[in-house]
Design a protein around this motif. Structure first.
Motif, short mmCIF file in Angstrom:
data_model
loop_
_atom_site.label_atom_id
_atom_site.label_comp_id
_atom_site.label_asym_id
_atom_site.label_seq_id
_atom_site.Cartn_x
_atom_site.Cartn_y
_atom_site.Cartn_z
N PRO A 48 13.91 -8.77 -16.72
CA PRO A 48 13.80 -8.52 -17.93
C PRO A 48 12.86 -9.38 -18.72
O PRO A 48 12.57 -10.51 -18.46
N SER A 49 12.39 -8.80 -19.77
CA SER A 49 11.35 -9.66 -20.57
C SER A 49 12.26 -10.67 -21.35
O SER A 49 13.49 -10.47 -21.41
N GLN A 51 12.28 -11.51 -24.52
CA GLN A 51 12.72 -10.81 -25.72
C GLN A 51 13.86 -10.30 -25.32
O GLN A 51 14.91 -10.13 -26.05
N THR A 52 13.75 -9.29 -24.32
CA THR A 52 14.82 -8.45 -23.94
C THR A 52 16.17 -9.49 -23.71
O THR A 52 17.33 -8.94 -23.98
N GLN A 55 17.75 -10.75 -27.00
CA GLN A 55 18.40 -9.87 -27.71
C GLN A 55 19.87 -10.03 -27.64
O GLN A 55 20.59 -9.70 -28.56
N TRP A 308 20.64 -4.47 -31.00
CA TRP A 308 20.88 -5.56 -30.22
C TRP A 308 22.37 -6.27 -30.24
O TRP A 308 22.89 -6.32 -31.54
N VAL A 409 24.05 -2.24 -23.27
CA VAL A 409 22.97 -2.95 -22.66
C VAL A 409 23.17 -2.70 -21.07
O VAL A 409 22.16 -2.69 -20.13
N GLU A 413 20.96 -1.33 -17.78
CA GLU A 413 20.31 -2.27 -16.84
C GLU A 413 20.51 -1.51 -15.34
O GLU A 413 21.33 -1.03 -15.03
#
Length: 413
Positions: A48-49, A51-52, A55, A308, A409, A413
């Motif tokens: 995952p990035s 920023q992700t 969040q 988020w 989330v 995923e």
């Protein structure tokens, strides 16, 4: 909402500008990803990035006078190192229960101990304030059943009691006794409260931990003792809220200093702004910048963050500020966070330096209140299905907004 209320227009996702001025270096994103896996490596498909991940799990704030400011070299603990640790006590079918010792009863000859549970500050002296109901043992047990699901959590079969140390003891002797079941009475040192926040004085934390060791049941994985009185550990301390002997599987936590009547009125809580004094409002970028005296990076517009988990939590707390504060609920939430933290040490979890996390170290009550109530990805060594069940169980206690978004989330995923 009052026009003076902060609207939390930007959310701080990374460490504060202050963190750049000290030796603290948060492990970079690739190392954080690797640290959250049992192997210490991350398959490309699971990247995952930054920023992700932020969040849901922002970085530790690291404000001036925070624990990571005072000890910026605290070593990180990866999931792999936790699994391989030779200090970790194994969970077995015969030793997996977490026991919670109820708040001790008080002998009639030690009535002054009641004074150690009632603050003497200006806001705490009215009749109405004295009727504020402290956290209840059964609620703490219910919370821990959810937080550490699927481990069994039970009350200790016998209720501890504070007794005179000996028959010739005066009512305010420098020693009292703590009796648990049929065990011998443990001597507990007492002293006056240095800041006079509790007129009845303080009890020694190490002595109570010794009593907990004596009382540890044979089938216990861990035992946490709840105490209503103010505590101290070392003579240099003003007070101490709790401590764990992690490898020995015992912990003691006091609810005294978490009483909301102390907010802004001494007692160890010195908040720059009461509305930013707890998670998640402490992740307001304007607050972080004001404390650090320097605008930094790591912020994102609240409108962007609405979908988020961290953004949903901030939105929820803004709405909460408009309502009458549930002081008893606030008191319970503070105690529950620290109890889950200290029990984490009994599970051999070290202090976390990767994310804002319930296992972060704290340098005082004010920092305590800024820490989130959840375990970060490094504390999620269980199967995903267990984590989901844990989140579902926790929704009756706290931050429905954060948990709801987190579950969404996980579904993606």
């Amino acid at each position: 909402m009052s026009p003076n209320k902060c609207k939390h227009e930007q959310i701080q996702l990374d460490t504060s500008p202050h963190a750049l001025t000290i030796p603290f270096q948060r492990p970079p994103h690739p190392k954080r990803l690797a640290a959250a896996t049992p192997s210490g490596r991350v398959p490309q498909s699971l990247h995952p990035s930054e920023q992700t991940l932020a969040q849901t799990f922002p970085g530790p704030l690291v404000l001036p006078d925070d624990a990571l400011t005072l000890d910026p070299k605290e070593p990180p603990q990866s999931l792999r190192s936790w699994i391989r640790s030779d200090q970790r006590n194994p969970l077995t079918p015969d030793r997996q229960t977490i026991y919670v010792a109820p708040f001790p009863t008080i002998s009639s000859s030690l009535s002054h101990l009641e004074e150690q549970t009632v603050p003497t500050t200006t806001t705490a002296t009215t009749t109405a304030d004295r009727l504020l109901k402290p956290p209840q043992t059964e609620d703490v047990i219910s919370y821990l059943k959810a937080f550490y699901h699927p481990l069994p959590v039970h009350p200790l079969p016998t209720t501890p009691s504070f007794e005179p140390w000996n028959k010739s003891s005066k009512s305010k002797s420098k020693y009292i006794g703590l009796k648990i079941g049929n065990n011998t009475v443990t001597r507990i040192r007492t002293r006056p409260c240095p800041d006079q926040v509790f007129q009845g004085g303080q009890l020694n934390l190490d002595d109570i931990l010794d009593a907990a060791l004596e009382a540890l049941p044979g089938d216990a994985y861990a035992l946490v003792m709840l105490v209503g009185q103010d505590l101290y550990e070392d003579e240099e301390d003003v007070f101490c809220c709790g401590r764990a002997y992690g490898q020995s599987r015992v912990a003691v936590v006091s609810c005294a200093r978490y009483c909301p009547l102390l907010d802004g009125d001494g007692g160890g809580i010195s908040l720059n702004s009461s509305e930013h004094g707890w998670w998640p409002a402490a992740h307001c970028k304007a607050f972080v910048d004001s404390v650090c005296g320097d605008p930094g990076e790591g912020g994102v517009d609240r409108e962007v963050a609405k979908g988020w988990p961290v953004g949903a939590a901030v939105d929820a707390v803004v709405g909460f500020e408009e309502e009458e504060e549930d002081m008893e609920g606030v008191w319970f939430a503070r105690l529950a966070r620290t109890v889950s933290h200290e029990l984490g040490h009994c599970l051999c979890l070290d202090h976390c330096v990767y994310y804002a996390c319930v296992m972060q170290s704290t340098a005082g009550v004010a920092e305590d209140l800024r820490q989130p109530p959840y375990l970060c990805p490094l504390g999620r060594g269980d199967a995903e299905v267990v984590v989901r069940e844990r989140y579902l169980a926790l929704r009756r206690f706290w931050y429905y907004a954060w948990l709801g978004r987190r579950l969404e989330v996980m579904d993606r995923e």
